[in-house]
Each structure stands twice: as C-alpha cells, then as structure tokens.
Design an enzyme around this catalytic site. Structure first.
Site, PDB file in Angstrom:
ATOM      1  N   TYR A 178      21.329  -3.349 -42.012  1.00  7.25           N
ATOM      2  CA  TYR A 178      22.308  -2.355 -42.480  1.00  7.25           C
ATOM      3  C   TYR A 178      23.104  -2.899 -43.680  1.00  7.25           C
ATOM      4  O   TYR A 178      23.257  -2.216 -44.691  1.00  7.25           O
ATOM      5  CB  TYR A 178      23.247  -1.964 -41.333  1.00  7.25           C
ATOM      6  CG  TYR A 178      24.337  -0.997 -41.727  1.00  7.25           C
ATOM      7  CD1 TYR A 178      24.026   0.209 -42.363  1.00  7.25           C
ATOM      8  CD2 TYR A 178      25.690  -1.270 -41.483  1.00  7.25           C
ATOM      9  CE1 TYR A 178      25.019   1.110 -42.733  1.00  7.25           C
ATOM     10  CE2 TYR A 178      26.683  -0.381 -41.847  1.00  7.25           C
ATOM     11  CZ  TYR A 178      26.346   0.804 -42.473  1.00  7.25           C
ATOM     12  OH  TYR A 178      27.335   1.687 -42.842  1.00  7.25           O
ATOM     13  N   SER A 189      29.502   0.651 -47.869  1.00  2.33           N
ATOM     14  CA  SER A 189      30.253   0.139 -46.716  1.00  2.33           C
ATOM     15  C   SER A 189      30.829  -1.229 -47.050  1.00  2.33           C
ATOM     16  O   SER A 189      30.261  -1.984 -47.851  1.00  2.33           O
ATOM     17  CB  SER A 189      29.337  -0.001 -45.501  1.00  2.33           C
ATOM     18  OG  SER A 189      30.009  -0.701 -44.474  1.00  2.33           O
TER      19      SER A 189
HETATM   20  P1  NAP Z   1      27.697  10.110 -38.535  1.00  2.00           P
HETATM   21  O1  NAP Z   1      28.956  10.500 -37.836  1.00  2.00           O
HETATM   22  O2  NAP Z   1      26.586   9.532 -37.754  1.00  2.00           O
HETATM   23  O3  NAP Z   1      27.138  11.350 -39.370  1.00  2.00           O
HETATM   24  C1  NAP Z   1      25.973  11.164 -40.119  1.00  2.00           C
HETATM   25  C2  NAP Z   1      25.660  12.390 -40.931  1.00  2.00           C
HETATM   26  O4  NAP Z   1      24.484  12.106 -41.700  1.00  2.00           O
HETATM   27  C3  NAP Z   1      25.366  13.596 -40.082  1.00  2.00           C
HETATM   28  O5  NAP Z   1      25.802  14.750 -40.751  1.00  2.00           O
HETATM   29  C4  NAP Z   1      23.830  13.572 -40.011  1.00  2.00           C
HETATM   30  O6  NAP Z   1      23.259  14.875 -39.864  1.00  2.00           O
HETATM   31  C5  NAP Z   1      23.493  13.068 -41.393  1.00  2.00           C
HETATM   32  N1  NAP Z   1      22.150  12.495 -41.469  1.00  2.00           N
HETATM   33  C6  NAP Z   1      21.621  11.477 -40.747  1.00  2.00           C
HETATM   34  N2  NAP Z   1      20.347  11.269 -41.124  1.00  2.00           N
HETATM   35  C7  NAP Z   1      20.067  12.190 -42.087  1.00  2.00           C
HETATM   36  C8  NAP Z   1      18.934  12.492 -42.858  1.00  2.00           C
HETATM   37  N3  NAP Z   1      17.792  11.801 -42.720  1.00  2.00           N
HETATM   38  N4  NAP Z   1      19.003  13.506 -43.742  1.00  2.00           N
HETATM   39  C9  NAP Z   1      20.153  14.219 -43.893  1.00  2.00           C
HETATM   40  N5  NAP Z   1      21.263  13.975 -43.199  1.00  2.00           N
HETATM   41  C10 NAP Z   1      21.220  12.972 -42.304  1.00  2.00           C
HETATM   42  O7  NAP Z   1      27.984   9.036 -39.710  1.00  2.00           O
HETATM   43  P2  NAP Z   1      29.350   8.505 -40.348  1.00  2.00           P
HETATM   44  O8  NAP Z   1      29.899   7.458 -39.457  1.00  2.00           O
HETATM   45  O9  NAP Z   1      30.199   9.638 -40.781  1.00  2.00           O
HETATM   46  O10 NAP Z   1      28.756   7.733 -41.636  1.00  2.00           O
HETATM   47  C11 NAP Z   1      28.507   8.426 -42.841  1.00  2.00           C
HETATM   48  C12 NAP Z   1      28.225   7.420 -43.953  1.00  2.00           C
HETATM   49  O11 NAP Z   1      29.311   6.506 -44.071  1.00  2.00           O
HETATM   50  C13 NAP Z   1      26.966   6.578 -43.746  1.00  2.00           C
HETATM   51  O12 NAP Z   1      26.321   6.372 -44.984  1.00  2.00           O
HETATM   52  C14 NAP Z   1      27.530   5.263 -43.221  1.00  2.00           C
HETATM   53  O13 NAP Z   1      26.672   4.177 -43.491  1.00  2.00           O
HETATM   54  C15 NAP Z   1      28.811   5.184 -44.005  1.00  2.00           C
HETATM   55  N6  NAP Z   1      29.828   4.344 -43.377  1.00  2.00           N
HETATM   56  C16 NAP Z   1      30.302   4.641 -42.133  1.00  2.00           C
HETATM   57  C17 NAP Z   1      31.265   3.832 -41.559  1.00  2.00           C
HETATM   58  C18 NAP Z   1      31.820   4.115 -40.198  1.00  2.00           C
HETATM   59  O14 NAP Z   1      32.432   3.189 -39.604  1.00  2.00           O
HETATM   60  N7  NAP Z   1      31.692   5.323 -39.670  1.00  2.00           N
HETATM   61  C19 NAP Z   1      31.744   2.708 -42.256  1.00  2.00           C
HETATM   62  C20 NAP Z   1      31.246   2.428 -43.518  1.00  2.00           C
HETATM   63  C21 NAP Z   1      30.297   3.259 -44.068  1.00  2.00           C
HETATM   64  P3  NAP Z   1      22.599  15.345 -38.461  1.00  2.00           P
HETATM   65  O15 NAP Z   1      23.691  15.209 -37.447  1.00  2.00           O
HETATM   66  O16 NAP Z   1      22.174  16.725 -38.726  1.00  2.00           O
HETATM   67  O17 NAP Z   1      21.489  14.369 -38.195  1.00  2.00           O
END
Ligand code: NAP
Length: 249
Positions: free
Chosen positions: A155, A142
């Site tokens: 985080y 991130s």
């Molecule tokens: P999200 O919409 O919350 O989706 C998270 C995904 O991870 C879901 O498929 C969830 O599955 C899965 N997950 C959560 N805990 C898990 C576990 N213990 N084992 C296996 N799967 C798990 O998240 P997102 O916003 O797309 O973010 C994805 C990644 O991008 C993360 O690493 C986050 O830190 C990074 N990121 C996000 C942003 C942002 O603004 N969105 C910015 C920078 C970086 P379930 O639904 O089945 O729990």
C-alpha cells in the site's frame, strides 16, 4: 458567486468515505459532480440525492476505475451529461495491510492496478476531456507514502508511486495549464477503515498518541483542501503534496 461555479468534476470512488465528502464539498461550491462508484449503487445515489436536495447538480456513473474500458465509459458519460470537464479527483483506492510473508502476486496487482495504473489511465482520459483553459487533477495519496508503516509495504509503495506521478505529470502538463497535486491524508474514519478494523485497532491509539492534534481525521477534514486545489485560489500551485494528518509525519 461560489468558487467552482460552472465547473465539471469527476470524483472516483465517491459512494462513501473521503470521496463522498469531496463530492459534496465540490458541489456546495457550485461544481456539477460525477459521483463514480464500483459496486455501492445505493451509497452513490445517497450522495447524489444529498447534493440535489441542496440545489446542486450531480449524477452517478458506475465504473471500475482499474479497467481501461470502464474508465472510458466514465468519461463518455461525463461528456454526455455535462459536455466538458475541469476537475478530476483520483480518490478510489484500496488498502489491505499484510506482513511480508503473506504478500501474494494477487495482493500486489490488485493494489497497483487500482491505486496506480487506474489513476494513470483515469488521468489520461481526463486530460483528453479538459478544455483549452486547462484543468486540475487532485490525487488522494496518503501519509503512508513517506511514513511507511510496517505491514503496509505494498500500500505504501502504491502511494509513493502516486506522489512521484503527481510531480512528474505536473511538469509534463503545466504548459497546458493542467495542474496536478496530491493530498496525503493521515488515518481518516471512513466505511473502509471501519470494515478493515483499522479505526477500532491498537494502531489507531498509537496513531493518535503520535499525532500532534491528538485525533484521527474525518472526511470533512480532507474535502475543503480538495476544493482549494480545484479552484483558482490555487492557480499557481502544481506538483505539491499536501499532508492533512493532524501534524503526523
Ligand atoms: P472507502 O471508505 O473504502 O471508500 C472507497 C471508495 O472507493 C468507495 O466509493 C468505493 O466504491 C470506491 N472504489 C473502490 N474500488 C473501486 C474501483 N475499482 N473503481 C471505482 N471505485 C472504487 O475508502 P476511504 O477510506 O474513503 O479512502 C479513499 C481514498 O483515500 C483511498 O485512495 C485511500 O487510499 C485514501 N486514504 C484513506 C485514508 C483513510 O484512513 N481512510 C488515509 C489516507 C489515504 P464501492 O463502494 O462502490 O466499491
């Protein structure tokens, strides 16, 4: 001939958000994709259905990738379904923002167990399953690893650790032709950011005001770069952190 014909990819946390988009983009380039999820079976099934309906190959595997035994199960299922592995995308991650006074041991361990230890243990398993040709690991880090916003010390620390792990493993695994890179997104609109209220917050407006390209991201802004880092187009790139944040630093 597409970029990832014959390749096998595991995407952790691919039932929604950035991971779902990555799974679909990898499949569109010919990869067979393992769509991992923790609890959202329906979301994972939807991703697989969409891939299969457009002629691609994908399966779902449930596994909490903060747990070693479940990670082993994820890779055993992958091996059984597809017989090999070429690409790992460490995408599963959580982000809960808390001021210093509210941080607990539980908050710390929950974030580090998944975002850091889970990523290490998943990489460890993937390396065992990569063939003699090597492989590509892409860590979803991130922009917060270096932007270090307030109320995000834990985080941000997990993602700074991911950047360090990316560079260290790239050096450790390069001689086996295993490349390790990270993508560092800025704020992206996902199910996760909606649930956390981030995309509706004042913080979104401030982020957009400081972002040269003037908007937050969408999952499809991130996924094509994962395809690039997974493919031979990036054959001489390892240990890099690619910021995809509309120019925000
Ligand atoms: P999200 O919409 O919350 O989706 C998270 C995904 O991870 C879901 O498929 C969830 O599955 C899965 N997950 C959560 N805990 C898990 C576990 N213990 N084992 C296996 N799967 C798990 O998240 P997102 O916003 O797309 O973010 C994805 C990644 O991008 C993360 O690493 C986050 O830190 C990074 N990121 C996000 C942003 C942002 O603004 N969105 C910015 C920078 C970086 P379930 O639904 O089945 O729990």
């Amino acid at each position: 001939m597409t970029k990832l014909d014959g390749k096998i990819a595991v995407v952790t946390g691919a039932s929604k958000g950035i991971g779902a988009s990555i799974a679909k983009h990898l499949a569109a380039e010919g990869a067979s994709v393992v769509v991992n999820y923790a609890s959202s079976k329906e979301g994972a099934n939807r991703v697989v259905d969409e891939i299969v309906s457009t002629g691609g190959k994908a399966i779902t595997v449930q596994a909490n990738v903060a747990k070693k035994a479940e990670i082993e199960h994820l890779f055993a299922e992958t091996q059984q379904a597809f017989g090999k592995l070429d690409i790992l995308v460490n995408n599963a991650g959580i982000y809960e923002l808390l001021p210093l006074e509210d941080i607990t041991e539980e908050h710390f361990h929950k974030h580090f167990d998944l975002n850091v230890l889970g990523l290490i243990l998943t990489s460890q398993q993937a390396v065992k399953h990569f063939g003699s040709a090597g492989g590509s690991i892409i860590n979803i880090s991130s922009v917060v690893s270096t932007l270090t916003p307030p109320n995000a010390s834990i985080y941000s620390a997990t993602k700074a650790a991911v950047d360090a792990i990316t560079r260290s493993l790239a050096k450790e695994l390069g001689s086996r032709n295993i490349r390790v890179n990270s993508i560092n997104p800025g704020m992206v609109e996902t199910e996760g950011t909606h649930t956390a209220g981030i995309t509706e917050s004042e913080g979104r407006k401030q982020t957009e005001a400081h972002t040269p390209l003037g908007r937050i991201g969408q999952p499809q802004d991130i996924a094509p770069a994962v395809v690039f880092l997974a493919s031979s187009d990036s054959a001489w790139i390892t240990g890099e952190t690619l910021y995809i944040a509309g120019g925000l630093r």
